[in-house]
Design an enzyme around this catalytic site. Structure first.
Site, mmCIF file in Angstrom:
data_model
loop_
_atom_site.group_PDB
_atom_site.id
_atom_site.type_symbol
_atom_site.label_atom_id
_atom_site.label_comp_id
_atom_site.label_asym_id
_atom_site.label_seq_id
_atom_site.Cartn_x
_atom_site.Cartn_y
_atom_site.Cartn_z
ATOM 1 N N SER A 143 0.745 -1.128 -0.083
ATOM 2 C CA SER A 143 0.158 -0.053 0.110
ATOM 3 C C SER A 143 1.015 1.275 -0.135
ATOM 4 O O SER A 143 1.974 1.007 0.260
ATOM 5 C CB SER A 143 -0.900 0.035 1.258
ATOM 6 O OG SER A 143 -1.590 1.027 1.429
ATOM 7 N N TYR A 156 -1.845 -0.737 10.578
ATOM 8 C CA TYR A 156 -2.209 -1.009 9.397
ATOM 9 C C TYR A 156 -0.578 -0.614 8.352
ATOM 10 O O TYR A 156 -0.434 -1.521 7.669
ATOM 11 C CB TYR A 156 -3.233 -0.325 8.765
ATOM 12 C CG TYR A 156 -3.443 -0.395 7.258
ATOM 13 C CD1 TYR A 156 -4.010 -1.863 6.708
ATOM 14 C CD2 TYR A 156 -3.059 0.433 6.073
ATOM 15 C CE1 TYR A 156 -4.384 -1.955 5.363
ATOM 16 C CE2 TYR A 156 -3.441 0.138 4.751
ATOM 17 C CZ TYR A 156 -3.787 -1.120 4.468
ATOM 18 O OH TYR A 156 -4.165 -1.467 3.195
#
Ligand SMILES: NC(=O)c1ccc[n+]([C@@H]2O[C@H](COP(=O)([O-])OP(=O)(O)OC[C@H]3O[C@@H](n4cnc5c(N)ncnc54)[C@H](OP(=O)(O)O)[C@@H]3O)[C@@H](O)[C@H]2O)c1
Length: 247
Positions: A143, A156
């Protein structure tokens, strides 16, 4: 002319929605055989049915990536049915982010279990086979959060940094076996991912940010780019964002 995708057997985790589903559709349209894993088995079975009706080859198997035996069973099913695995796409992931001070320990555990351990189990499920064949391609989904961190997304972001680090270590280790590795790091892409956020204020903020999100086939095209290179070209990392995304 071959696109180096036609005929490949591609296993995709998290194929029941979002990036995984879009990738299954695009790869199938380009002639790949797709093996779909996710927990929502009715969704992946419906997708596999649809792809088969369109003339493709597809298999679906209920898979929880937090269970190594289930990920191994997914790979074993691909081998049994289609004889080999050319590509493993470790895509399953979730993003129940919140500030650390809220102590959402169960959410931390889930992100670590799915986003990190799930990727490791995916690697373990295919590596012996790919080593033996001296061929294969492992695609791991990181990501923008694997490159940057900001307040409220530390866990995350840590899991997505871990995916990049693991994949780079893997890349160096698999040189003797001609195995390719690709990290794909998307920015905001319109999927069900924000629904995995358990804190309503955080979810509202992320959904507002996702107004600029781009369609999931942006990711699928990045996968196609990496897979379709000649075998001696290893696309190690792709980072892409919506044109409007600042973060
Ligand atoms: N969308 C974005 O903006 C974005 C940006 C950067 C990175 N990513 C990454 O892209 C990947 C795909 O996410 P998405 O955006 O497509 O979100 P999504 O639409 O929510 O899809 C997530 C997928 O992961 C699967 N999954 C979740 N937990 C699982 C488990 N325990 N076992 C097996 N599968 C599991 C889900 O299937 P089931 O619930 O059916 O199991 C679903 O298919 C994730 O790794 C995410 O972190 C997304």
């Amino acid at each position: 002319m071959s696109n180096n995708i036609e005929g490949k057997v591609v296993v995709i985790t998290g194929a029941s929605s979002g990036l995984g589903e879009a990738t299954a559709r695009l790869l199938s349209a380009q002639g790949a055989t797709v093996v779909l894993g996710a927990r929502r088995v009715e969704r992946i079975e419906a997708l596999a049915d649809e792809l088969r009706r369109g003339g493709g080859r597809a298999l679906a198997l209920q898979t929880d990536v937090t269970r190594s035996a289930e990920v191994q069973a997914l790979a074993d099913a691909a081998l049994r049915e289609f004889g080999r695995i050319d590509v493993m796409i470790n895509n399953a992931g979730l993003m129940p982010s919140s500030p650390l001070e809220r102590l959402k320990i169960a959410d931390w555990d889930r992100m670590i279990d799915v986003n990190i351990k799930g990727v490791l189990y995916g690697i373990a499920a295919v590596l012996p086979h790919m080593k033996e064949r001296k061929s294969g391609h492992i695609v791991n989904v990181s990501s923008v959060a694997g490159h940057r961190v900001r307040a409220g997304t530390a866990v995350y972001s840590a899991t997505k940094h871990a995916v990049r680090v693991l994949t780079e270590g893997l890349r160096q280790e698999v040189k003797p076996y001609d195995i390719r590795t690709t990290i794909i790091s998307p920015g905001a892409v319109a999927t069900e991912l924000p629904d995995s956020i358990t804190e309503s204020d955080v979810q509202a903020g992320v959904k507002a940010f996702y107004q600029i999100a781009i369609p999931a086939d942006s990711f699928a095209r990045a996968v196609v780019y990496a897979l379709s290179q000649p075998d001696d070209v290893d696309i190690n990392e792709i980072l892409f964002r919506p044109t409007k995304q600042e973060y």
